[in-house]
Design an enzyme around this catalytic site. Structure first.
Site, PDB file in Angstrom:
ATOM      1  N   HIS A  86       0.825  -1.211   0.000  1.00  0.00           N
ATOM      2  CA  HIS A  86       0.000   0.000   0.000  1.00  0.00           C
ATOM      3  C   HIS A  86       0.860   1.262   0.000  1.00  0.00           C
ATOM      4  O   HIS A  86       0.435   2.291  -0.538  1.00  0.00           O
ATOM      5  CB  HIS A  86      -0.934   0.004   1.209  1.00  0.00           C
ATOM      6  N   VAL A 126       1.296   3.873  -3.987  1.00  0.00           N
ATOM      7  CA  VAL A 126       0.646   5.186  -4.018  1.00  0.00           C
ATOM      8  C   VAL A 126       1.604   6.243  -4.550  1.00  0.00           C
ATOM      9  O   VAL A 126       1.533   6.635  -5.709  1.00  0.00           O
ATOM     10  CB  VAL A 126       0.079   5.544  -2.632  1.00  0.00           C
ATOM     11  N   GLY A 175       4.975   5.747  -4.335  1.00  0.00           N
ATOM     12  CA  GLY A 175       6.252   5.064  -4.310  1.00  0.00           C
ATOM     13  C   GLY A 175       6.621   4.705  -2.883  1.00  0.00           C
ATOM     14  O   GLY A 175       5.940   5.093  -1.919  1.00  0.00           O
ATOM     15  N   ASP A 200       7.899   5.493  -0.024  1.00  0.00           N
ATOM     16  CA  ASP A 200       8.395   6.701   0.644  1.00  0.00           C
ATOM     17  C   ASP A 200       7.850   6.869   2.057  1.00  0.00           C
ATOM     18  O   ASP A 200       7.984   7.930   2.657  1.00  0.00           O
ATOM     19  CB  ASP A 200       8.055   7.947  -0.182  1.00  0.00           C
ATOM     20  N   SER A 223       4.926   7.294   3.052  1.00  0.00           N
ATOM     21  CA  SER A 223       3.831   8.262   3.177  1.00  0.00           C
ATOM     22  C   SER A 223       2.627   7.644   3.884  1.00  0.00           C
ATOM     23  O   SER A 223       1.807   8.366   4.461  1.00  0.00           O
ATOM     24  CB  SER A 223       3.426   8.795   1.798  1.00  0.00           C
ATOM     25  N   PRO A 230      -5.798  -1.340  -6.605  1.00  0.00           N
ATOM     26  CA  PRO A 230      -6.717  -2.303  -7.230  1.00  0.00           C
ATOM     27  C   PRO A 230      -7.582  -3.001  -6.193  1.00  0.00           C
ATOM     28  O   PRO A 230      -7.074  -3.501  -5.181  1.00  0.00           O
ATOM     29  CB  PRO A 230      -5.768  -3.289  -7.928  1.00  0.00           C
ATOM     30  N   ASP A 248      -5.717 -18.198   2.251  1.00  0.00           N
ATOM     31  CA  ASP A 248      -5.196 -19.537   1.962  1.00  0.00           C
ATOM     32  C   ASP A 248      -5.850 -20.463   2.976  1.00  0.00           C
ATOM     33  O   ASP A 248      -5.595 -20.378   4.169  1.00  0.00           O
ATOM     34  CB  ASP A 248      -3.672 -19.546   2.105  1.00  0.00           C
ATOM     35  N   ASP A 289       4.003 -19.767   1.556  1.00  0.00           N
ATOM     36  CA  ASP A 289       4.441 -20.774   0.590  1.00  0.00           C
ATOM     37  C   ASP A 289       3.596 -20.683  -0.664  1.00  0.00           C
ATOM     38  O   ASP A 289       2.814 -19.746  -0.834  1.00  0.00           O
ATOM     39  CB  ASP A 289       4.363 -22.180   1.216  1.00  0.00           C
TER      40      ASP A 289
END
Length: 321
Positions: free
Chosen positions: A64, A68, A70, A72, A74, A158, A237, A245
């Protein structure tokens, strides 16, 4: 002699990413803060011993953050009464692990003040938690600097109902490939999802009045019971839920993907061959997953004199925006 004019944007597209990658390097703090990575690892090991779910938390935080503005840090900035930050954006409401980052930063500031960025702490903590959960052990370049902007309006991630092709366009915008995308979503091997992200698949999928036909009916029944309680959550999973895994890929091949995008990876003609390869080859998954995490860590990284090294990860040193 004919002079050929090359548009600036073409020059930048060729050189910016390699330049950033070159300025990030393994062992960046070896001279300025020799125990930096050890300090990160010690805190992560302690927290993991008490709560194995922190691997999923750090993977989500890392993704996340990098997706957004990069990588950084943020995502770590707290909102104020006058200014909201990325933490207030809808997709980030369930991101957690901030207090672990704060503990690491406090320890690093005591050892070597204003040397280690919060962006690098996220990358290193993610790496260490991945290894502890049975995933690959890998080295990751460091040298990122912390950003000066944290705006909830920049958060456009996404969602769980996007198609494979729609998700891929978002990944491509970050210079990541289809293989990177399918591999990184394998991080769901240790994740959970809240019922509101998949409940429509259980009874009235896309207005049909029936469950999603691409979900195993036994799983539909199980998740229906789970979601009858509040707050309901489910492992992504259904087998090795705390082990990082390749079992996630075997699960989605059996129509046991909880979120729609996960299941579509096994059904879409473009991604299904990658899923099949990762499902049958644990070593390939580990190698690819490590490589994809390192590549993700290069996205939008600030280097050199850009940004700052925060003294506290949840507030800017300078006047941020």
């Amino acid at each position: 002699m004919m002079r050929i004019s090359i548009p600036l944007f073409l020059i930048l597209s060729v050189f910016i990413v390699p330049l950033v990658t070159a300025q990030l390097k393994v062992g960046f703090y070896s001279a300025t803060c020799p125990r930096a990575e050890q300090i990160v690892r010690q805190v992560v090991q302690k927290r993991f011993a008490a709560d194995r779910s922190i691997t999923a938390a750090f993977l989500r935080m890392y993704f996340h953050d990098c997706f957004v503005r990069g990588c950084d840090a943020s995502i770590l900035i707290d909102s104020t009464p006058k200014k909201q930050s990325e933490k207030d954006a809808g997709p980030n409401q369930t991101v957690r692990g901030f207090e672990i980052i704060d503990e690491i930063k406090t320890n690093l500031e005591a050892a070597c003040p204003s040397k280690v960025s919060c962006a690098d702490i996220i990358a290193l903590a993610t790496r260490d938690s991945v290894s502890l959960a049975g995933g690959p052990s890998y080295q990751i370049p460091t040298g990122r600097r912390d950003g000066l902007v944290s705006n909830p309006n920049d958060v456009n991630l996404p969602g769980p109902t996007v198609s494979v092709s729609q998700a891929l366009q978002i990944f491509k915008a970050k210079k990541l490939t289809l293989n990177d995308m399918v591999t990184l979503l394998g991080g769901h091997s240790v994740g959970i999802a809240h019922c509101n992200f998949f409940q429509d698949r259980l009874s009235n999928f896309q207005g049909t009045g029936k469950p999603d036909s691409t979900m195993d009916p036994v799983l539909v029944s199980k998740l229906t019971r789970v979601c009858a309680t509040q707050p309901g959550t489910a492992f992504l999973d259904q087998n090795t839920s705390f082990i990082l895994d390749n079992e996630f890929y075997n699960q989605i091949k059996k129509k046991r993907g909880v979120m729609q995008i996960d299941q579509q990876l096994a059904l879409d003609a473009s991604s299904a061959p990658i899923v099949n390869n990762l499902a049958k080859n644990p070593a390939m998954f580990k190698n690819n997953f490590a490589a994809a995490l390192v590549k993700l860590g290069n996205v939008g990284a600030l280097v050199g004199q850009a940004g700052e090294i925060r003294k506290k990860c949840n507030v800017f040193n300078k006047k941020g925006t």
